[in-house]
Design an enzyme around this catalytic site. Structure first.
Site, mmCIF file in Angstrom:
data_model
loop_
_atom_site.group_PDB
_atom_site.id
_atom_site.type_symbol
_atom_site.label_atom_id
_atom_site.label_comp_id
_atom_site.label_asym_id
_atom_site.label_seq_id
_atom_site.Cartn_x
_atom_site.Cartn_y
_atom_site.Cartn_z
ATOM 1 N N GLU A 167 42.988 69.651 -7.946
ATOM 2 C CA GLU A 167 42.267 70.924 -8.063
ATOM 3 C C GLU A 167 40.990 70.948 -7.239
ATOM 4 O O GLU A 167 40.549 72.004 -6.776
ATOM 5 C CB GLU A 167 41.955 71.231 -9.528
ATOM 6 C CG GLU A 167 43.178 71.632 -10.360
ATOM 7 C CD GLU A 167 43.911 70.446 -10.980
ATOM 8 O OE1 GLU A 167 43.600 69.280 -10.626
ATOM 9 O OE2 GLU A 167 44.787 70.676 -11.830
ATOM 10 N N LYS A 223 45.850 81.971 -22.638
ATOM 11 C CA LYS A 223 47.269 82.205 -22.359
ATOM 12 C C LYS A 223 47.792 83.460 -23.062
ATOM 13 O O LYS A 223 48.605 84.200 -22.498
ATOM 14 C CB LYS A 223 48.076 80.976 -22.774
ATOM 15 C CG LYS A 223 49.462 80.954 -22.168
ATOM 16 C CD LYS A 223 50.135 79.605 -22.380
ATOM 17 C CE LYS A 223 51.523 79.596 -21.745
ATOM 18 N NZ LYS A 223 52.232 78.328 -21.992
ATOM 19 N N PHE A 248 45.395 70.898 -27.041
ATOM 20 C CA PHE A 248 45.815 70.140 -25.854
ATOM 21 C C PHE A 248 45.335 70.852 -24.591
ATOM 22 O O PHE A 248 45.527 72.048 -24.428
ATOM 23 C CB PHE A 248 47.343 69.999 -25.842
ATOM 24 C CG PHE A 248 47.848 69.288 -24.613
ATOM 25 C CD1 PHE A 248 47.509 67.966 -24.371
ATOM 26 C CD2 PHE A 248 48.632 69.957 -23.683
ATOM 27 C CE1 PHE A 248 47.955 67.311 -23.231
ATOM 28 C CE2 PHE A 248 49.088 69.305 -22.548
ATOM 29 C CZ PHE A 248 48.747 67.985 -22.321
ATOM 30 N N GLN A 249 44.722 70.099 -23.712
ATOM 31 C CA GLN A 249 44.157 70.611 -22.453
ATOM 32 C C GLN A 249 43.154 71.734 -22.677
ATOM 33 O O GLN A 249 43.024 72.647 -21.874
ATOM 34 C CB GLN A 249 45.266 71.039 -21.478
ATOM 35 C CG GLN A 249 46.095 69.832 -21.003
ATOM 36 C CD GLN A 249 46.915 70.117 -19.755
ATOM 37 O OE1 GLN A 249 47.369 71.223 -19.538
ATOM 38 N NE2 GLN A 249 47.110 69.088 -18.931
ATOM 39 N N MET A 268 25.991 56.083 6.270
ATOM 40 C CA MET A 268 24.652 56.596 5.969
ATOM 41 C C MET A 268 23.989 55.770 4.876
ATOM 42 O O MET A 268 22.789 55.508 4.921
ATOM 43 C CB MET A 268 24.744 58.073 5.564
ATOM 44 C CG MET A 268 23.410 58.782 5.555
ATOM 45 S SD MET A 268 22.614 58.809 7.179
ATOM 46 C CE MET A 268 23.104 60.425 7.804
#
Lengths: 187, 575
Positions: free
Chosen positions: B43, B155, B105-106, B473
């Site tokens: 993502e 949802k 969940f999630q 760097m």
């Protein structure tokens, strides 16, 4: 190269802030922030203060216009003039913020706070507490044989002073609303 | 309804990754052909790809990810877009409203987590609000100072149906930032332009965000006044690098002449930049003798770091248009003689040639690799992305940008792993163009999984990796600041990049000999498909010139000889 020597306490807030916070004098400002009354709007305002390291001295919030879906947040903050300007500009960036007013600079305003004090004691202390409450125009809103709850409205300074006097007389708890403020006259 | 709202907002491309809480939206996407969905491999890659898409087109980038880990993986990209003012609309799935707060969940508190890293976000609890909120999201992302927004959609809200609100009926009026500059302030600016003896224009990413017309007006102003112009990292390309008045990038690794001009000027016109700490160096010694003008659409950028004399709140395009019209109507005056003397001074600084380097015979210097890349690609329709580190600064120094929207880099947040997915987003937006990601091997590995995306959609992105087997760097700072103790700053166990490319079904090219470099670059350009170019370079090269942290502009380090004891204890605390 010489090893790093950083004096403890040189930067009060974070390692990234090397500005002297006292380079300009600190000022106390009361800001009135009119916001859309939607979920999370208070978290946005508070998150701004904590995320950017600004002070909150006092904060009150409630819906003030039900039909217009508007709430009013009154924040008392302390900072240098440039920090105060930044706070106002940053508040203005928050999408649901409609207006930001600095009541401290926009002309005379009235500030009031409501506080409740629970004072427990017997004998002379109890009489003295009641006498002082009368002088301060505090109301008794609850009473038992060994305690009072006083209610008082006034400036933050007046509430501080009353709390100080009650302390040796058996002050148990204080609940304060924080400052509510309006500009004087017609806006 | 969501797909309809996206279509009505002119969206044709979405970057995303499906999951349980966004399945209804993915089903809608399956059933139509107007919006093309690009499946990323992580993502974070979706958000950076959308940033690349947005930055190279000027249109908002759109991301669709699932709840919980989908949303938390997007946080780095959101923060990156917030810091660099990139318009992004992220749609996240959420567990159904009746399960919110139950540790489902999630489930994650997505609007809570992303509140400080978005310009604004919404949790939609009622399908009746959904289309309205999506239109508001696009409005907020693209108006005022652009930025990322997020819409969290449970949802059950996705499944339910309600009446659709068309964009023109959406409630957006309450968010209307001021775009027109104050006329009195603009008059003060014009008066300063007429009287300045040592002026400099310092432009930034705000010019790019304001649109191509703003870049045109900037060029008109520069050419009309003959003022020198420098730019921040984010503003490269607004004024062409091959333009007559270009003095190069400024800042910590900016050009000597640009930084000295900033220090010694008597008029500084900041157009769409924000006095970032990479630019200003030591604040109490920043351009001590100048009057400062600041044009910015965001009032909170003004006087945040540097006190300015003439603040102008407004959109760059509008303010420059008004300023140019007024300046011309007053006779297009400048102090020509004085400005000519000022130019002579700048040419004197330029003559020390601060980007000079000596190419070795056995190894490729990174500066040399980029000089050759510039020579062999500058005539192409070319877009450059970078990762973060030394290679990023070298790319900014040695590559020239003559048009806006051609340079995609993570400036404010400094996100390693930005460049590769960003290059994918750019290539999606410009299918026929040459898209190169100048990378370091360490940054590139952070989002290397996106090779799968590049190969799946046959996006011919060129990954030009300057491989020094070091976090260059970090290593440079450890050399300057920590007694050459190189703690954890080398790249151990690197993959064979050629085999890695082949494993993904792409082309790999290895080059370590300076004599082979040109041919290898030509081979990369000729290949029609994604390429990983492993350019093995000098391992201990440092990036110069450099303003050591905690020092002012006129204390630049030009090379190795001047680095000893360059950073004091106060500077060492800064990053």
């Amino acid at each position: 190269m010489a090893p790093l020597k950083i004096k403890k306490g040189t930067s009060k807030h974070s390692a990234y802030d090397l500005r002297d916070p006292h380079s300009e004098g600190l000022e106390r400002h009361t800001l009135a922030v009119v916001v859309a009354n939607e979920a999370g709007v208070l978290a946005r305002v508070i998150g701004l203060f904590s995320g950017r390291g600004y002070n909150i001295e006092s904060l009150t919030v409630a819906e003030t216009d039900h039909r217009g879906h508007l709430s009013r947040i009154t924040v008392v903050t302390i900072g240098t003039p440039s920090v105060i300007e930044q706070i106002k500009a940053q508040l203005g960036r928050i999408v649901p913020v409609h207006e930001v007013h600095d009541l401290t600079v926009e002309g005379p305003s009235v500030e009031r706070e409501l506080a409740l004090f629970k004072v427990a004691g017997e004998g002379n202390d109890r009489i003295e507490a009641l006498r002082l409450a009368e002088i301060f125009r505090a109301n008794v809103v609850d009473s038992t044989l060994s305690s009072f709850v006083f209610e008082m409205t006034g400036t933050s300074e007046k509430i501080d002073a009353f709390a100080e006097l009650m302390r040796p007389l058996g002050l148990q708890e204080v609940a304060r609303t924080g400052v509510a403020a309006l500009s004087r006259g017609t806006a | 309804m969501i797909v309809q709202a996206l279509k009505d907002q002119g969206v044709d491309t979405v970057f995303g990754y499906p999951g349980g809480a966004v399945l209804p939206i993915y089903d809608e996407i399956f059933l139509q052909n107007d919006i093309r969905h690009y499946l990323v491999r992580h993502e974070q890659g979706a958000v950076h790809a959308a940033e690349g898409y947005a930055r190279s087109t000027g249109k908002p980038g759109v991301v669709l990810v699932t709840s919980g880990p989908g949303a938390t993986n997007a946080v780095t990209g959101l923060t990156d877009a917030l810091m660099d003012s990139i318009p992004i609309v992220v749609l996240t799935g959420q567990v159904p409203t009746f399960m919110i707060g139950n540790d489902a969940f999630q489930e994650a508190d997505t609007v809570g987590i992303t509140r400080p890293c978005t310009k604004h976000n919404w949790l939609v609890r009622d399908t009746a609000d959904l289309s309205n909120v999506i239109h508001q999201a696009f409005h907020v992302a693209t108006h005022g100072r652009p930025g990322p927004v997020l819409v969290d959609i449970p949802k059950d809200v996705q499944f339910a149906s309600a009446a659709y609100t068309a964009p023109e009926n959406a409630r957006t009026s309450h968010y209307a930032p001021k775009t027109r500059g104050d006329a009195d302030r603009i008059e003060e600016l014009v008066a300063l332009i007429e009287s300045a003896e040592r002026p400099i224009i310092y432009s930034g990413g705000g010019v790019i965000n304001s649109g191509v017309a703003a870049s045109q007006k900037l060029r008109e102003l520069v050419d009309g006044t003959n003022f020198p112009i420098t730019s921040t990292l984010m503003g490269l390309g607004a004024y062409p690098a091959n333009g007559r008045n270009w003095v190069g990038m400024l800042g910590m690794h900016g050009l000597y002449e640009a930084n000295l001009a900033m220090h010694d000027c008597d008029l500084m016109i900041n157009i769409g930049a924000r006095f970032d700490d990479r630019i200003t160096g030591r604040l109490d010694a920043f351009s001590p003798g100048s009057r400062k003008v600041h044009i910015d659409i965001d009032p909170s950028s003004v006087n945040k770091v540097i006190h300015v004399d003439v603040p102008i709140i407004g959109d760059v395009d509008s303010v420059l248009g008004d300023a140019l019209a007024l300046w011309k109507s007053r006779g297009s005056k400048t102090r020509k003689d004085a400005v000519e003397v000022w130019w002579a001074k700048i040419r004197e600084w330029r003559s020390i040639n601060c980007l000079a380097f000596t190419q070795a015979t056995k190894t490729i210097k990174p500066q040399h690799a980029l000089t050759r890349l510039e020579a062999l690609t500058k005539d192409h329709d070319r877009y450059i992305c970078t990762e973060v580190g030394q290679h990023q600064m070298w790319a900014a120094q040695y590559l020239g940008f003559n048009e806006p929207h051609r340079w995609m880099t993570s400036g404010g947040l400094g996100t390693m792993g930005y460049g590769f997915p960003a290059s994918i987003g750019v290539q999606v937006a410009h299918p026929g163009a040459l898209v190169i990601n100048v990378a370091g091997e360490a940054s590139w590995l952070m989002n290397m999984q996106e090779m799968g995306t590049a190969v799946q959609y046959n996006l011919p992105v060129k990954q030009f990796i300057l491989n020094n087997e070091r976090l260059g760097m970090v290593r440079q700072w450890q050399e300057l600041l920590h007694g050459e103790r190189y703690s954890q700053s080398w790249s151990e166990a690197l993959p064979d990049f050629v085999k890695l490319a082949e494993a993904f079904g792409a082309k790999g090219i290895l080059c370590s000999d300076p004599d082979d470099l040109d041919d290898a670059i030509m081979e990369m350009l000729a290949y029609d498909g994604p390429v990983i170019f492993d350019c093995v370079v000098e391992k201990h090269e440092n990036c110069f010139p450099m303003i050591p942290s905690g020092e002012p502009h006129n204390k630049m380090l030009l090379g190795e000889a001047s680095t000893k004891g360059a950073i004091g204890t106060k500077g060492a605390v800064m990053v």
